[in-house]
Design a protein around this motif. Structure first.
Motif, PDB file in Angstrom:
ATOM      1  N   ALA A   1      26.531   0.077 -21.365  1.00 13.37           N
ATOM      2  CA  ALA A   1      26.776  -0.368 -22.740  1.00 13.37           C
ATOM      3  C   ALA A   1      26.211  -1.760 -23.005  1.00 13.37           C
ATOM      4  CB  ALA A   1      28.283  -0.363 -23.014  1.00 13.37           C
ATOM      5  N   SER A   2      25.797  -2.455 -21.961  1.00 14.99           N
ATOM      6  CA  SER A   2      25.322  -3.826 -22.143  1.00 14.99           C
ATOM      7  C   SER A   2      23.826  -3.856 -22.482  1.00 14.99           C
ATOM      8  CB  SER A   2      25.603  -4.608 -20.855  1.00 14.99           C
ATOM      9  OG  SER A   2      24.483  -5.369 -20.493  1.00 14.99           O
ATOM     10  N   PRO A   3      23.410  -4.751 -23.389  1.00 14.18           N
ATOM     11  CA  PRO A   3      21.982  -4.856 -23.716  1.00 14.18           C
ATOM     12  C   PRO A   3      21.111  -5.118 -22.482  1.00 14.18           C
ATOM     13  CG  PRO A   3      23.281  -6.075 -25.324  1.00 14.18           C
ATOM     14  CD  PRO A   3      24.240  -5.629 -24.255  1.00 14.18           C
TER      15      PRO A   3
ATOM     16  N   LEU B   1      20.613  -1.827 -20.878  1.00 10.39           N
ATOM     17  CA  LEU B   1      19.762  -0.930 -21.669  1.00 10.39           C
ATOM     18  C   LEU B   1      18.288  -1.164 -21.343  1.00 10.39           C
ATOM     19  CD1 LEU B   1      19.435   1.081 -24.102  1.00 10.39           C
ATOM     20  CD2 LEU B   1      19.437  -0.910 -25.591  1.00 10.39           C
ATOM     21  N   LYS B   2      17.929  -2.429 -21.099  1.00  9.41           N
ATOM     22  CA  LYS B   2      16.516  -2.761 -20.862  1.00  9.41           C
ATOM     23  C   LYS B   2      15.906  -1.894 -19.744  1.00  9.41           C
ATOM     24  CE  LYS B   2      15.475  -7.232 -20.824  1.00  9.41           C
ATOM     25  NZ  LYS B   2      15.648  -8.676 -20.483  1.00  9.41           N
ATOM     26  N   PRO B   3      16.407  -1.951 -18.507  1.00  6.72           N
ATOM     27  CA  PRO B   3      15.799  -1.099 -17.482  1.00  6.72           C
ATOM     28  C   PRO B   3      16.136   0.378 -17.653  1.00  6.72           C
ATOM     29  CG  PRO B   3      17.619  -2.346 -16.541  1.00  6.72           C
ATOM     30  CD  PRO B   3      17.410  -2.869 -17.930  1.00  6.72           C
TER      31      PRO B   3
ATOM     32  N   TRP C   1      17.002  -7.952  -8.821  1.00 11.39           N
ATOM     33  CA  TRP C   1      17.821  -8.259  -9.983  1.00 11.39           C
ATOM     34  C   TRP C   1      16.950  -8.950 -11.014  1.00 11.39           C
ATOM     35  CZ3 TRP C   1      17.881 -13.587  -9.224  1.00 11.39           C
ATOM     36  CH2 TRP C   1      18.040 -14.061  -7.921  1.00 11.39           C
ATOM     37  N   GLU C   2      17.485  -9.101 -12.208  1.00  9.78           N
ATOM     38  CA  GLU C   2      16.817  -9.566 -13.436  1.00  9.78           C
ATOM     39  C   GLU C   2      16.218  -8.348 -14.170  1.00  9.78           C
ATOM     40  OE1 GLU C   2      16.967 -12.300 -15.219  1.00  9.78           O
ATOM     41  OE2 GLU C   2      18.268 -13.174 -13.714  1.00  9.78           O
ATOM     42  N   SER C   3      16.799  -8.120 -15.352  1.00  2.00           N
ATOM     43  CA  SER C   3      16.469  -6.911 -16.114  1.00  2.00           C
ATOM     44  C   SER C   3      14.978  -6.795 -16.455  1.00  2.00           C
ATOM     45  CB  SER C   3      17.312  -6.873 -17.391  1.00  2.00           C
ATOM     46  OG  SER C   3      17.186  -8.083 -18.109  1.00  2.00           O
TER      47      SER C   3
HETATM   48  N1  LIG Z   1      19.301 -12.645 -16.638  1.00  2.00           N
HETATM   49  C1  LIG Z   1      20.044 -11.498 -16.180  1.00  2.00           C
HETATM   50  C2  LIG Z   1      21.359 -11.486 -16.888  1.00  2.00           C
HETATM   51  C3  LIG Z   1      22.291 -10.421 -16.367  1.00  2.00           C
HETATM   52  C4  LIG Z   1      23.660 -10.596 -17.002  1.00  2.00           C
HETATM   53  O1  LIG Z   1      23.978 -11.635 -17.608  1.00  2.00           O
HETATM   54  N2  LIG Z   1      24.502  -9.567 -16.857  1.00  2.00           N
HETATM   55  C5  LIG Z   1      25.831  -9.696 -17.389  1.00  2.00           C
HETATM   56  C6  LIG Z   1      26.146  -8.657 -18.437  1.00  2.00           C
HETATM   57  S1  LIG Z   1      25.105  -8.756 -19.828  1.00  2.00           S
HETATM   58  C7  LIG Z   1      26.844  -9.499 -16.278  1.00  2.00           C
HETATM   59  O2  LIG Z   1      26.661  -8.688 -15.392  1.00  2.00           O
HETATM   60  N3  LIG Z   1      27.917 -10.278 -16.360  1.00  2.00           N
HETATM   61  C8  LIG Z   1      29.017 -10.168 -15.463  1.00  2.00           C
HETATM   62  C9  LIG Z   1      29.501 -11.490 -14.980  1.00  2.00           C
HETATM   63  O3  LIG Z   1      28.813 -12.500 -15.169  1.00  2.00           O
HETATM   64  O4  LIG Z   1      30.583 -11.477 -14.389  1.00  2.00           O
HETATM   65  C10 LIG Z   1      19.245 -10.221 -16.444  1.00  2.00           C
HETATM   66  O5  LIG Z   1      18.472 -10.223 -17.407  1.00  2.00           O
HETATM   67  O6  LIG Z   1      19.393  -9.240 -15.704  1.00  2.00           O
END
Ligand SMILES: N[C@@H](CCC(=O)N[C@@H](CS)C(=O)NCC(=O)O)C(=O)O
Length: 211
Positions: A8-10, A13-15, A63-65
């Motif tokens: 559900a997170s943007p 959704l990217k990958p 990691w990193e979308s």
């Molecule tokens: N820069 C990262 C950001 C990933 C990110 O912020 N994921 C968030 C959800 S949108 C997450 O997993 N948050 C959980 C947390 O920080 O506990 C990417 O683009 O993959």
């Protein structure tokens, strides 16, 4: 390959949309952010950031979308990731812009108008909402001007840059992101969101929220 995500997170959704678009053979593993599954010792061994999305391909943990999007599209030899230097750099430009400017501006509004309510029941901070709106409009003007007379961001074809920037707008309605003020962005978003892969990835998100 395994893609760890909360669909559900943007950022997921990217990958996920790229994986559907190019037909990647991968297992989707749900990391439920509402239950804190991104902070378990097992998951932290895979991604010390404690965040999803994450791709594991054999010994390779990515990691990193945006990096995952590029990897999946490149592996599939898809035109979503152009190989010629200029279009590829152009895609990189928009991916970088999304991470540095577009995404953070939208994230202020997503956090204030949506996530705070969902996770803590707290009210939005009006000063933060005003800051988010100002930043969003500043960057949306740039994107809207770029999209004048174009169907897609780079060349005349869909790339991972379109999916990345459109994903930021996934939650625009509940987050009060004023996309409709920007006609070229709205038309482009509707075009990207009509892709069958987008529909599949959004459906994954709806299922995750219901589960
Ligand atoms: N820069 C990262 C950001 C990933 C990110 O912020 N994921 C968030 C959800 S949108 C997450 O997993 N948050 C959980 C947390 O920080 O506990 C990417 O683009 O993959």
């Amino acid at each position: 390959m395994k893609l760890y995500l909360f669909p559900a997170s943007p950022n997921a959704l990217k990958p996920n949309v790229v994986a559907y678009h190019v037909g990647s053979k991968l297992e989707r593993v749900i990391i439920d952010l509402r239950k804190g599954e991104q902070k378990t010792p097992e998951f932290l061994k895979l991604n010390p950031n404690g965040k999803m999305p994450l791709l594991v391909d054999g010994d390779f943990k990515l990691w990193e979308s945006s990096a995952i999007m590029a990897y999946l599209a490149h592996q599939a030899k898809s035109p979503l990731w152009p190989t010629a230097p200029q279009p590829q750099a152009d895609v990189m430009r928009w991916l970088s812009w999304e991470l540095a400017h577009w995404g953070p501006a939208a994230t202020i509004l997503i956090r204030e108008n949506l996530v705070k309510k969902l996770f803590s029941g707290a009210d939005p901070d009006p000063a933060e909402v005003a800051r988010g709106l100002e930043l969003f409009r500043q960057y949306a003007t740039i994107l809207n001007d770029h999209l004048k007379g174009r169907n897609y961001l780079v060349g005349n074809a869909l790339t991972i840059a379109d999916y990345a920037l459109a994903a930021t707008l996934l939650l625009s309605k509940p987050a009060g992101i004023p996309v409709a003020e920007f006609a070229n962005i709205q038309m482009w978003y509707d075009r990207v969101a009509a892709e069958p892969a987008w529909q599949q990835a959004v459906e994954d998100g709806n299922k995750a929220m219901a589960g």
